[in-house]
Write an enzyme that holds these catalytic residues in place. Structure first.
Site, PDB file in Angstrom:
ATOM      1  N   SER A 193      43.359  12.363 -13.765  1.00 23.90           N
ATOM      2  CA  SER A 193      43.024  13.234 -14.894  1.00 23.90           C
ATOM      3  C   SER A 193      42.069  14.339 -14.405  1.00 23.90           C
ATOM      4  O   SER A 193      42.439  15.113 -13.525  1.00 23.90           O
ATOM      5  CB  SER A 193      42.413  12.391 -16.022  1.00 23.90           C
ATOM      6  OG  SER A 193      42.413  13.100 -17.228  1.00 23.90           O
ATOM      7  N   ASP A 409      52.794  10.176 -20.171  1.00 23.52           N
ATOM      8  CA  ASP A 409      51.398  10.599 -20.362  1.00 23.52           C
ATOM      9  C   ASP A 409      51.269  11.296 -21.709  1.00 23.52           C
ATOM     10  O   ASP A 409      51.928  12.312 -21.950  1.00 23.52           O
ATOM     11  CB  ASP A 409      51.002  11.541 -19.219  1.00 23.52           C
ATOM     12  CG  ASP A 409      49.506  11.856 -19.197  1.00 23.52           C
ATOM     13  OD1 ASP A 409      48.906  11.967 -20.283  1.00 23.52           O
ATOM     14  OD2 ASP A 409      48.966  11.995 -18.096  1.00 23.52           O
ATOM     15  N   HIS A 449      48.778   7.754 -19.609  1.00 23.04           N
ATOM     16  CA  HIS A 449      47.766   8.564 -18.940  1.00 23.04           C
ATOM     17  C   HIS A 449      46.945   7.691 -17.985  1.00 23.04           C
ATOM     18  O   HIS A 449      46.173   6.855 -18.436  1.00 23.04           O
ATOM     19  CB  HIS A 449      46.859   9.236 -19.976  1.00 23.04           C
ATOM     20  CG  HIS A 449      45.916  10.227 -19.364  1.00 23.04           C
ATOM     21  ND1 HIS A 449      46.351  11.318 -18.653  1.00 23.04           N
ATOM     22  CD2 HIS A 449      44.570  10.285 -19.339  1.00 23.04           C
ATOM     23  CE1 HIS A 449      45.309  12.005 -18.222  1.00 23.04           C
ATOM     24  NE2 HIS A 449      44.223  11.409 -18.619  1.00 23.04           N
TER      25      HIS A 449
END
Ligand SMILES: *[C@@H]1O[C@H](CO)[C@@H](O)[C@H](O)[C@H]1NC(C)=O
Ligand SMILES: *[C@@H]1O[C@H](CO)[C@@H](O)[C@H](O)[C@H]1NC(C)=O
Length: 538
Positions: A193, A409, A449
């Site tokens: 991320s 995601d 994610h």
């Protein structure tokens, strides 16, 4: 104090300790001495202590949205530093140095952050030490996953964009080289991320610092990601507004996508191998005359339009491309909590309010529009966009880059990663066969994610280790050791092994192919076995 020292000396002199115990005593001593022996520019030592494997460390002042404790996975020396980066900024750095470092390849591991920075990824660090790496983490220049510290402090924003990473890496290496009798052989990076973005930043701007960089679900094209967070709120609206869907309604959307797209790859498993082939038609859920959600589980025309917009690319002023669509068949209900729930993403709102405008009264609900997004792109504060496609320096330094992105995601569209890989390919004039010599991209179907999902999502990556059963999985084909093999033995990965972990058990395995090859079901065999799939040319 003197008698105690004497006693220790006597014990050492007269009790025949086994060699290992002596080594351990020396290790502990060297560790505690670090507070006096280690010196680096602008650096204060906050802590130098030995920690035994299995110790539960409670963090004295846990910051907002950060872990409050961690379990050490190795006998190690823990060093905590404060490095001043300007007259108004500092970064907290932690260095974990395990006892078995020397025999485990003398490797250095840098870890990244998440969200708005601010949390040290202790789980990634301890996982690294369990494999013998000396692992470094840092708070990215401010405490907590919050943008408040950016307010009127551009130097803190600069740390967030890149300087904390670079500073922590340099001082961390210095500490490791000082502590052990021999020097670091190879340096690695992992992060997801925001941490994925930081990895690409290193690849773009200071690749000489790393031999191998693992970048997961990167928040590359940072302004696009932030803008999507703002625009999604505008699309869904607050709860009770005609455009809004509640959580149960998003669950129905999820099922609608499964009904329409799950079979495209030949296996009904709630996983879509190639979301780009999935163009769901939400009108399937549209209510007829007299029908309602309560009576018929259907959606109004306005709600159907919300779903269409969420799964469409975003364009701003003058039709300028802002962001790809969100992935269909994400955990829409997870997204609900973060993006669709009627509260703007704290990441997007915090960034605009405190970093871009320095205005605590600014809100997405009242003030967000396409000019906001233009301002953010134009300012590109300290290069946070991380969209540089010239990776010549990385290529020349033989830095290997492995990027992966979950195709389910729900926060950062995986299309961003395709877009980045293809842009690098075009701009450097390198077809995949050439680019893949140092930069490979693995799309991971069924990964949300960074962590969890309905597919073979566990690849031994950043923030995945805290899942039940993760530490029982053989790390040798995980992404970190895969990178080690690439760097140290020249074995470039064609696939990245993924596993589905449910309640601590592995329930399926899949070898995910590198882009542009497609992970394809052979048509026969148990789809939960990796051997039933192969890599095919698209
Ligand atoms: C570690 O200690 C903290 C605080 O005492 C506690 O909340 C946490 O559950 C402990 N962790 C484990 C794995 O026991
Ligand atoms: C995991 O496997 C164990 C042993 O086979 C079994 O007892 C347990 O029920 C499984 N857990 C789940 C959540 O399936």
């Amino acid at each position: 104090m003197k008698p105690i020292v004497l006693l220790t000396t006597l014990t050492l002199l007269f009790s025949p300790l086994p060699a290992a115990a002596t080594g351990e005593t020396q290790f502990k001593k060297r560790c505690s001495k670090l507070s006096k022996s280690f010196h680096a520019a602008n650096t204060d030592i906050l802590l130098a202590e030995y920690i035994a494997r299995g110790t539960n460390i409670t963090l004295p002042e846990p910051a907002a949205r950060c872990p409050t404790s961690f379990i050490s996975l190795a006998d190690m020396c823990r060093l905590r530093l404060k490095v001043t980066t300007s007259s108004t900024s500092r970064v907290i750095v932690e260095v974990f140095m395990p006892t078995n470092w020397d025999s485990k390849g003398k490797r250095f591991l840098m870890t990244g952050n998440g969200g708005l920075g601010g949390c040290i990824q202790y789980n990634d660090m301890t996982y690294g030490t369990s494999l013998g790496f000396a692992a470094v983490g840092h708070d990215n220049g401010h405490a907590g996953d919050t943008a408040l510290p950016f307010l009127n402090r551009p130097e803190v924003v600069k740390d967030y964009a890149w300087r904390a990473l670079r500073t922590a890496g340099q001082v961390g290496k210095k500490a490791v080289n000082h502590f052990y009798p021999s020097s670091i052989k190879k340096s690695y990076y992992i992060g997801c991320s925001s941490g994925g973005r930081q990895g690409l930043k290193a690849a773009q701007e200071f690749p000489e610092e790393y031999d191998g960089i693992v970048s997961a679900a990167p928040a590359v094209y940072f302004q696009s990601v932030i803008a999507a967070g703002g625009q999604i709120f505008k699309i869904v609206g607050p709860p009770g507004s005609p455009t809004h869907l509640n959580q149960n309604q998003w669950n129905a959307v999820h099922q609608m996508v499964i009904d329409q797209c799950d079979g495209i790859d030949g296996v009904l498993d709630r996983v879509i191998e190639d979301p780009m082939k999935c163009q769901p038609r939400p009108e399937k859920l549209l209510c007829g005359p007299g029908q309602t959600w309560d009576s018929n589980q259907c959606l109004t025309a306005q709600q159907v339009l919300t779903v269409r917009k969420v799964y469409s690319p975003i364009y701003g002023n003058d039709g300028k491309f802002i962001s790809p669509r969100l992935n269909p068949l994400t955990k829409e209900f997870v997204g609900y909590l973060f993006m669709y729930g009627g509260v703007p993403s704290y990441i997007s709102e915090g960034w605009y309010k405190y970093a871009l405008y320095n205005n605590p009264t600014w809100t997405i609900a009242n003030d967000f529009n396409w000019n906001t997004v233009d301002d953010d792109f134009q300012q590109d504060l300290f290069g946070v966009g991380t969209d540089k496609t010239d990776l010549k320096a990385a290529k020349n330094k033989k830095t290997r880059i492995l990027m992966y992105h979950g195709l389910a995601d729900c926060l950062i569209s995986s299309e961003n990663s395709y877009r980045y890989y293809e842009s690098v390919s075009r701009d450097m004039g390198l077809p995949s066969s050439q680019l893949d010599k140092f930069f490979r991209f693995f799309p991971i179907a069924g990964l949300d994610h960074c962590t969890s999902g309905d597919g073979a999502w566990f690849v031994g990556g950043s923030v995945q280790y805290s899942t039940a059963g993760a530490l029982d999985v053989d790390p040798s084909d995980g992404v970190l050791m895969t990178m080690v093999k690439w760097v140290e033995q020249g074995i470039a990965p064609d696939t990245l092994m993924g596993r589905r972990l449910v309640g601590g058990n592995v329930t399926s395995e899949k070898a995910h192919c590198r882009h542009p090859l497609k992970t394809t079901y052979k048509g026969v065999g148990d789809p939960n076995l990796a051997s039933s799939w192969e890599c095919r040319t698209a």
